[in-house]
Write a protein that holds these residues in place. Sequence first.
Motif, PDB file in Angstrom:
ATOM      1  N   GLY A   1       0.807  -1.219   0.000  1.00  0.00           N
ATOM      2  CA  GLY A   1       0.000   0.000   0.000  1.00  0.00           C
ATOM      3  C   GLY A   1       0.841   1.269   0.000  1.00  0.00           C
ATOM      4  O   GLY A   1       2.001   1.266   0.418  1.00  0.00           O
ATOM      5  N   THR A   2       0.232   2.341  -0.485  1.00  0.00           N
ATOM      6  CA  THR A   2       0.858   3.663  -0.454  1.00  0.00           C
ATOM      7  C   THR A   2      -0.198   4.679  -0.035  1.00  0.00           C
ATOM      8  O   THR A   2      -1.331   4.646  -0.518  1.00  0.00           O
ATOM      9  N   GLN A   3       0.172   5.550   0.891  1.00  0.00           N
ATOM     10  CA  GLN A   3      -0.783   6.499   1.468  1.00  0.00           C
ATOM     11  C   GLN A   3      -0.960   7.697   0.549  1.00  0.00           C
ATOM     12  O   GLN A   3       0.018   8.320   0.118  1.00  0.00           O
ATOM     13  N   VAL A   4      -2.212   8.039   0.294  1.00  0.00           N
ATOM     14  CA  VAL A   4      -2.564   9.257  -0.433  1.00  0.00           C
ATOM     15  C   VAL A   4      -3.406  10.118   0.494  1.00  0.00           C
ATOM     16  O   VAL A   4      -4.428   9.663   1.007  1.00  0.00           O
ATOM     17  N   THR A   5      -2.961  11.345   0.710  1.00  0.00           N
ATOM     18  CA  THR A   5      -3.688  12.281   1.556  1.00  0.00           C
ATOM     19  C   THR A   5      -3.973  13.538   0.756  1.00  0.00           C
ATOM     20  O   THR A   5      -3.041  14.167   0.230  1.00  0.00           O
ATOM     21  N   VAL A   6      -5.265  13.880   0.652  1.00  0.00           N
ATOM     22  CA  VAL A   6      -5.679  15.073  -0.075  1.00  0.00           C
ATOM     23  C   VAL A   6      -6.214  16.067   0.938  1.00  0.00           C
ATOM     24  O   VAL A   6      -7.272  15.863   1.534  1.00  0.00           O
ATOM     25  N   SER A   7      -5.461  17.125   1.138  1.00  0.00           N
ATOM     26  CA  SER A   7      -5.816  18.092   2.165  1.00  0.00           C
ATOM     27  C   SER A   7      -5.112  19.411   1.899  1.00  0.00           C
ATOM     28  O   SER A   7      -3.995  19.436   1.383  1.00  0.00           O
ATOM     29  N   SER A   8      -5.785  20.495   2.289  1.00  0.00           N
ATOM     30  CA  SER A   8      -5.158  21.811   2.183  1.00  0.00           C
ATOM     31  C   SER A   8      -4.508  22.194   3.507  1.00  0.00           C
ATOM     32  O   SER A   8      -3.942  23.275   3.630  1.00  0.00           O
TER      33      SER A   8
END
Length: 113
Positions: free
Chosen positions: A106-113
């Motif tokens: 797995g690889t972490q994807v974080t979408v945030s400002s």
Amino acid sequence: VQLVESGGGLVNPGGSLRLSCVASGFTFSSYPISWYRQAPGKQRELVAVIRSGGTTNYADSVKGRFTISRDNAKNTVYLQMNSLKPEDTAVYYCNVFLQGLVWGQGTQVTVSS
């Protein structure tokens, strides 16, 4: 048999990332490869699949924003993710079904400002 994902990270909403899944130990070109994701507190869900002939399917939530592709010479499947949204935040996994399901780490994807 091994699958290794990479390319995750932190990105602003509206941004893009490209994930890679490098495979080894089997005849890569003969098998469909899938991308799944799992957000905190949620079940793992199918994001996209690409078959040996190149046909693809996508979850409704990512259609028009994500593109799955494969390079059989490099034993690699890619997931190009555009117009990312906070709800795309998850750990992304690739898998292949051989005699059973094989998952990457797995690889972490974080979408945030």
